[in-house]
Design a protein around this motif. Sequence first.
Motif, PDB file in Angstrom:
ATOM      1  N   MET A  92      11.210  -1.735  14.053  1.00  0.00           N
ATOM      2  CA  MET A  92      10.311  -2.697  14.686  1.00  0.00           C
ATOM      3  C   MET A  92      10.504  -4.106  14.114  1.00  0.00           C
ATOM      4  N   THR A  93      10.688  -5.038  15.024  1.00  0.00           N
ATOM      5  CA  THR A  93      10.914  -6.430  14.660  1.00  0.00           C
ATOM      6  C   THR A  93       9.596  -7.106  14.285  1.00  0.00           C
ATOM      7  N   VAL A  94       9.645  -7.888  13.219  1.00  0.00           N
ATOM      8  CA  VAL A  94       8.481  -8.687  12.824  1.00  0.00           C
ATOM      9  C   VAL A  94       8.384  -9.875  13.780  1.00  0.00           C
ATOM     10  N   THR A  95       7.250 -10.016  14.452  1.00  0.00           N
ATOM     11  CA  THR A  95       7.046 -11.210  15.288  1.00  0.00           C
ATOM     12  C   THR A  95       5.648 -11.773  15.018  1.00  0.00           C
ATOM     13  N   ASP A  96       5.491 -13.075  15.279  1.00  0.00           N
ATOM     14  CA  ASP A  96       4.188 -13.715  15.064  1.00  0.00           C
ATOM     15  C   ASP A  96       3.120 -13.085  15.948  1.00  0.00           C
ATOM     16  N   GLU A  97       3.523 -12.779  17.169  1.00  0.00           N
ATOM     17  CA  GLU A  97       2.600 -12.159  18.126  1.00  0.00           C
ATOM     18  C   GLU A  97       2.066 -10.820  17.586  1.00  0.00           C
ATOM     19  N   ARG A  98       2.975  -9.983  17.095  1.00  0.00           N
ATOM     20  CA  ARG A  98       2.562  -8.668  16.577  1.00  0.00           C
ATOM     21  C   ARG A  98       1.735  -8.815  15.313  1.00  0.00           C
ATOM     22  N   LYS A  99       2.001  -9.876  14.542  1.00  0.00           N
ATOM     23  CA  LYS A  99       1.235 -10.105  13.303  1.00  0.00           C
ATOM     24  C   LYS A  99      -0.238 -10.368  13.593  1.00  0.00           C
ATOM     25  N   SER A 101      -2.003  -8.476  15.425  1.00  0.00           N
ATOM     26  CA  SER A 101      -2.704  -7.181  15.499  1.00  0.00           C
ATOM     27  C   SER A 101      -2.447  -6.257  14.315  1.00  0.00           C
ATOM     28  N   VAL A 102      -1.350  -6.426  13.588  1.00  0.00           N
ATOM     29  CA  VAL A 102      -1.068  -5.548  12.433  1.00  0.00           C
ATOM     30  C   VAL A 102      -0.493  -6.363  11.271  1.00  0.00           C
ATOM     31  N   ASN A 103      -0.478  -5.767  10.098  1.00  0.00           N
ATOM     32  CA  ASN A 103       0.261  -6.341   8.976  1.00  0.00           C
ATOM     33  C   ASN A 103       1.662  -5.750   8.959  1.00  0.00           C
ATOM     34  N   PHE A 104       2.629  -6.546   8.515  1.00  0.00           N
ATOM     35  CA  PHE A 104       3.981  -6.030   8.335  1.00  0.00           C
ATOM     36  C   PHE A 104       4.298  -5.932   6.855  1.00  0.00           C
ATOM     37  N   SER A 105       5.040  -4.881   6.504  1.00  0.00           N
ATOM     38  CA  SER A 105       5.512  -4.719   5.134  1.00  0.00           C
ATOM     39  C   SER A 105       6.640  -5.717   4.896  1.00  0.00           C
ATOM     40  N   ASP A 106       7.188  -5.729   3.673  1.00  0.00           N
ATOM     41  CA  ASP A 106       8.418  -6.466   3.434  1.00  0.00           C
ATOM     42  C   ASP A 106       9.495  -5.869   4.328  1.00  0.00           C
ATOM     43  N   THR A 107      10.504  -6.660   4.653  1.00  0.00           N
ATOM     44  CA  THR A 107      11.503  -6.143   5.586  1.00  0.00           C
ATOM     45  C   THR A 107      12.529  -5.290   4.845  1.00  0.00           C
ATOM     46  N   TYR A 205      13.455  -6.137  10.507  1.00  0.00           N
ATOM     47  CA  TYR A 205      12.678  -4.924  10.738  1.00  0.00           C
ATOM     48  C   TYR A 205      11.708  -4.702   9.576  1.00  0.00           C
ATOM     49  N   ALA A 206      10.508  -4.234   9.891  1.00  0.00           N
ATOM     50  CA  ALA A 206       9.532  -3.899   8.851  1.00  0.00           C
ATOM     51  C   ALA A 206       8.587  -2.829   9.377  1.00  0.00           C
ATOM     52  N   ALA A 207       7.794  -2.271   8.454  1.00  0.00           N
ATOM     53  CA  ALA A 207       6.802  -1.267   8.829  1.00  0.00           C
ATOM     54  C   ALA A 207       5.506  -1.970   9.211  1.00  0.00           C
ATOM     55  N   ALA A 208       4.827  -1.444  10.230  1.00  0.00           N
ATOM     56  CA  ALA A 208       3.533  -1.988  10.647  1.00  0.00           C
ATOM     57  C   ALA A 208       2.415  -1.110  10.089  1.00  0.00           C
ATOM     58  N   ILE A 209       1.408  -1.771   9.514  1.00  0.00           N
ATOM     59  CA  ILE A 209       0.282  -1.073   8.878  1.00  0.00           C
ATOM     60  C   ILE A 209      -1.008  -1.761   9.316  1.00  0.00           C
ATOM     61  N   SER A 210      -2.078  -0.976   9.434  1.00  0.00           N
ATOM     62  CA  SER A 210      -3.369  -1.550   9.857  1.00  0.00           C
ATOM     63  C   SER A 210      -3.799  -2.691   8.936  1.00  0.00           C
ATOM     64  N   LYS A 211      -4.350  -3.741   9.513  1.00  0.00           N
ATOM     65  CA  LYS A 211      -4.835  -4.872   8.714  1.00  0.00           C
ATOM     66  C   LYS A 211      -5.928  -4.433   7.741  1.00  0.00           C
ATOM     67  N   GLU A 212      -6.593  -3.304   8.086  1.00  0.00           N
ATOM     68  CA  GLU A 212      -7.680  -2.833   7.211  1.00  0.00           C
ATOM     69  C   GLU A 212      -7.166  -2.041   6.020  1.00  0.00           C
ATOM     70  N   ASN A 213      -5.911  -1.625   6.071  1.00  0.00           N
ATOM     71  CA  ASN A 213      -5.389  -0.770   5.002  1.00  0.00           C
ATOM     72  C   ASN A 213      -4.461  -1.549   4.066  1.00  0.00           C
ATOM     73  N   THR A 214      -5.053  -2.523   3.364  1.00  0.00           N
ATOM     74  CA  THR A 214      -4.225  -3.368   2.488  1.00  0.00           C
ATOM     75  C   THR A 214      -3.730  -2.593   1.272  1.00  0.00           C
ATOM     76  N   GLU A 215      -4.445  -1.526   0.925  1.00  0.00           N
ATOM     77  CA  GLU A 215      -3.999  -0.713  -0.209  1.00  0.00           C
ATOM     78  C   GLU A 215      -2.655  -0.055   0.110  1.00  0.00           C
ATOM     79  N   LEU A 216      -2.549   0.510   1.312  1.00  0.00           N
ATOM     80  CA  LEU A 216      -1.287   1.145   1.713  1.00  0.00           C
ATOM     81  C   LEU A 216      -0.168   0.109   1.795  1.00  0.00           C
ATOM     82  N   LEU A 217      -0.507  -1.077   2.299  1.00  0.00           N
ATOM     83  CA  LEU A 217       0.498  -2.146   2.398  1.00  0.00           C
ATOM     84  C   LEU A 217       1.074  -2.457   1.014  1.00  0.00           C
ATOM     85  N   GLU A 218       0.171  -2.624   0.046  1.00  0.00           N
ATOM     86  CA  GLU A 218       0.624  -2.930  -1.327  1.00  0.00           C
ATOM     87  C   GLU A 218       1.466  -1.795  -1.895  1.00  0.00           C
ATOM     88  N   ASN A 219       0.975  -0.565  -1.739  1.00  0.00           N
ATOM     89  CA  ASN A 219       1.704   0.588  -2.279  1.00  0.00           C
ATOM     90  C   ASN A 219       3.063   0.760  -1.600  1.00  0.00           C
TER      91      ASN A 219
END
Length: 244
Positions: A92-99, A101-107, A205-219
């Motif tokens: 999945m491509t990181v785009t401003d539009e998608r950002k 609705s979701v958080n993206f991990s590092d690419t 490319y990066a992983a998409a994670i819920s904006k509410e789940n910042t713990e998972l994003l960090e991990n």
Amino acid sequence: MKKLLALLFVVLMMVACFAGCGSKDTLVMGTNATFPPYEYVDDNGEIVGIDAEIAAAVAEKLGMELEIKDMEFDSLLTAVQSKTIDIALAGMTVTDERKLSVNFSDTYAKGVQVIIVPENSAIKTVDDLKGKKIGVQTGTTGDIYCTDEFGQENVNQYQNGALAVAALNNGQIDCVVIDNEPAKNFVKANTGLKILDTEYANEDYAAAISKENTELLENFNKALKELKDDGTVDKIIAKYIPAE
Ligand code: GLN
């Protein structure tokens, strides 16, 4: 009464144990397994590929069990938002539009939108796409760019890349715009097709994670960094994309 309470206590402990003891937390990954070499179904019916292996390596680092759910590409972001899945890995491509609705991990990889045409096609460059019938996978960046640039009436949407390529083979469309690695796979699996040298768009490319789940994003990012630093990510990519 005391006995009853003691029994209740034991039952409650057992229930708690079933829920927690021994069973690892599950990391539910959503993907669209029609996108080789990032995700596809192998001969054993299993979902494999770069994304599946990176997710498995991350899950192992986090002490979690990986479960993969196969779904349409254009349902993935909604599934992340509604927490039907914890994470989407789907080339999945990181785009401003998608950002929005979701958080993206590092690419973890780069993608390029390329153009597949029949070998004898008159289409040589991106400019030649004007007025042509362009095939894309619904909801992908290829779809979004082409619709913006060449108009919806010139873009035919397909549920996956293989269906778009089949339509190209049947002469229903003039070209397919899709990510370069799947494009190579599709061209190899068919005769009479080629990929134009021109790059239509460069992407991360990066992983998409819920904006509410910042713990998972960090991990996830922490584990991903370790896997990049120790060469695991490169090794996984090299396994599926042999050097030319
Ligand atoms: N990289 C493209 C996108 O994010 C296509 C991904 C895919 O089809 N799996 O839109």
